[in-house]
Design a protein around this motif. Sequence first.
Motif, PDB file in Angstrom:
ATOM      1  N   SER A   1       0.824  -1.206   0.000  1.00 47.98           N
ATOM      2  CA  SER A   1       0.000   0.000   0.000  1.00 47.98           C
ATOM      3  C   SER A   1       0.860   1.259   0.000  1.00 47.98           C
ATOM      4  O   SER A   1       0.597   2.212  -0.747  1.00 47.98           O
ATOM      5  CB  SER A   1      -0.931  -0.013   1.213  1.00 47.98           C
TER       6      SER A   1
ATOM      7  N   LEU B   1     -11.456   8.284 -10.583  1.00 47.93           N
ATOM      8  CA  LEU B   1     -11.617   6.880 -10.202  1.00 47.93           C
ATOM      9  C   LEU B   1     -12.179   6.060 -11.355  1.00 47.93           C
ATOM     10  O   LEU B   1     -11.764   4.919 -11.572  1.00 47.93           O
ATOM     11  CB  LEU B   1     -12.534   6.777  -8.979  1.00 47.93           C
TER      12      LEU B   1
ATOM     13  N   LEU C   1      -5.670   5.683  -1.048  1.00 48.93           N
ATOM     14  CA  LEU C   1      -7.114   5.414  -1.027  1.00 48.93           C
ATOM     15  C   LEU C   1      -7.581   4.862  -2.368  1.00 48.93           C
ATOM     16  O   LEU C   1      -8.424   3.938  -2.410  1.00 48.93           O
ATOM     17  CB  LEU C   1      -7.870   6.701  -0.691  1.00 48.93           C
ATOM     18  N   THR C   2      -7.067   5.397  -3.463  1.00 52.02           N
ATOM     19  CA  THR C   2      -7.457   4.884  -4.777  1.00 52.02           C
ATOM     20  C   THR C   2      -6.976   3.457  -4.978  1.00 52.02           C
ATOM     21  O   THR C   2      -7.697   2.616  -5.538  1.00 52.02           O
ATOM     22  CB  THR C   2      -6.890   5.796  -5.885  1.00 52.02           C
ATOM     23  N   GLU C   3      -5.747   3.161  -4.537  1.00 45.98           N
ATOM     24  CA  GLU C   3      -5.238   1.788  -4.645  1.00 45.98           C
ATOM     25  C   GLU C   3      -6.099   0.822  -3.847  1.00 45.98           C
ATOM     26  O   GLU C   3      -6.400  -0.284  -4.314  1.00 45.98           O
ATOM     27  CB  GLU C   3      -3.789   1.734  -4.150  1.00 45.98           C
TER      28      GLU C   3
ATOM     29  N   THR D   1      -9.235   1.218  -3.155  1.00 51.06           N
ATOM     30  CA  THR D   1     -10.509   1.082  -3.855  1.00 51.06           C
ATOM     31  C   THR D   1     -10.400   0.118  -5.022  1.00 51.06           C
ATOM     32  O   THR D   1     -11.269  -0.746  -5.228  1.00 51.06           O
ATOM     33  CB  THR D   1     -10.987   2.456  -4.354  1.00 51.06           C
ATOM     34  N   LEU D   2      -9.332   0.245  -5.816  1.00 49.89           N
ATOM     35  CA  LEU D   2      -9.150  -0.661  -6.948  1.00 49.89           C
ATOM     36  C   LEU D   2      -8.979  -2.106  -6.479  1.00 49.89           C
ATOM     37  O   LEU D   2      -9.533  -3.033  -7.087  1.00 49.89           O
ATOM     38  CB  LEU D   2      -7.936  -0.222  -7.766  1.00 49.89           C
TER      39      LEU D   2
ATOM     40  N   PHE E   1     -10.124  -3.345  -3.672  1.00 46.24           N
ATOM     41  CA  PHE E   1     -11.407  -3.783  -3.127  1.00 46.24           C
ATOM     42  C   PHE E   1     -12.364  -4.206  -4.245  1.00 46.24           C
ATOM     43  O   PHE E   1     -13.179  -5.117  -4.069  1.00 46.24           O
ATOM     44  CB  PHE E   1     -12.031  -2.654  -2.309  1.00 46.24           C
ATOM     45  N   LEU E   2     -12.255  -3.552  -5.401  1.00 48.35           N
ATOM     46  CA  LEU E   2     -13.097  -3.902  -6.548  1.00 48.35           C
ATOM     47  C   LEU E   2     -12.551  -5.086  -7.334  1.00 48.35           C
ATOM     48  O   LEU E   2     -13.133  -5.465  -8.358  1.00 48.35           O
ATOM     49  CB  LEU E   2     -13.236  -2.694  -7.477  1.00 48.35           C
TER      50      LEU E   2
ATOM     51  N   GLY F   1      -6.318  -2.965   0.695  1.00 50.23           N
ATOM     52  CA  GLY F   1      -7.524  -3.038  -0.114  1.00 50.23           C
ATOM     53  C   GLY F   1      -7.852  -4.468  -0.500  1.00 50.23           C
ATOM     54  O   GLY F   1      -9.029  -4.867  -0.530  1.00 50.23           O
TER      55      GLY F   1
ATOM     56  N   GLN G   1     -11.219  -6.762   0.176  1.00 50.30           N
ATOM     57  CA  GLN G   1     -11.893  -7.514  -0.876  1.00 50.30           C
ATOM     58  C   GLN G   1     -12.051  -8.978  -0.498  1.00 50.30           C
ATOM     59  O   GLN G   1     -13.088  -9.602  -0.740  1.00 50.30           O
ATOM     60  CB  GLN G   1     -11.100  -7.379  -2.177  1.00 50.30           C
TER      61      GLN G   1
END
Length: 307
Positions: free
Chosen positions: A104, A150, A235-237, A239-240, A242-243, A254, A258
């Motif tokens: 991270s 995003l 935070l973006t990493e 989010t990616l 987690f998706l 993240g 997930q």
Amino acid sequence: MTTEASPPAAPAGPRALARQRRRRAAVRFWRQYRTHRAGLVGLAALALFALLALTAPLTVGSDVAGVTDAPGRPMESPSAEFPLGTDRFGRDLLGLLVWGSRVSLLVGLLAAVLSVVIGALVGITAGHYKGMYATVMMRVTDWFLVMPALVLAIALATVLPRSLGTVILAIGVTSWPTTARLVRAQTLAVESRPYIERAKALGAGHVHIMTRHVLPNVMPLVLAQTTLMVSGSILTEATLAFLGLGDPTVVSWGGMLQDAREAGAVSAGDWWYLVPPGIAIAGVALTFTLCGRAVESVLNPRLGVAR
């Protein structure tokens, strides 16, 4: 008895003078930074996160992410043996949390640096050359500004192979417009000063002016923007990941969220699977934000950032 006077010391060369100026600037910067209590708290927390990430191979071992020969049973609650419980494969969540800090932090730092480098390059060149080039580059920048970063990052991460390099590239090439706008405004202010006109009159070229005169004056802004960008990149990493768009072969905070979602931790109420990585993400983002605000306040006191 007469004594001969010692010869005068030779004047310091340009490099020595430059080193002395940089040393004095660093001392002055640290003296002012220490007056920001929130910045000191953020710096101490950042040092702790960095220490955990660097010593992870020694403290938790590189085999903590292996799914074979897991030390515990799947989805165990916190206990003396496993302070944060285990995941769906029986792995120690505390060890995964410590190991995930490496990915991270690395992705956040590299993505922020890539974003700021692109933004600084676009901003300096657009502010220097002006004309049609500046118009085209600013319209491209405006297009990136109005598009959700995003969404663009998700699109890139979906098209490109799933790896850490893809995540870094997706974040870096979609989050640079704000830096470009700020750097261009600072470049225009610098190039309006009289010494730039004198440099042009003496025959200084475009590269010389941008690298020797403009870049040193915009570097404080670039430094402050980099520290502020790291938290958004982390935070973006997360989010990616987690998706499901991160690198499946590495452990990140993240990615832990997930895995918890796929394991049904939300419906089962297994809070120990969800809360620690979420707190870690929020904590490191807050840490970089505090450091960035303090750096911004030191480099530009007119902002009046609260201490």
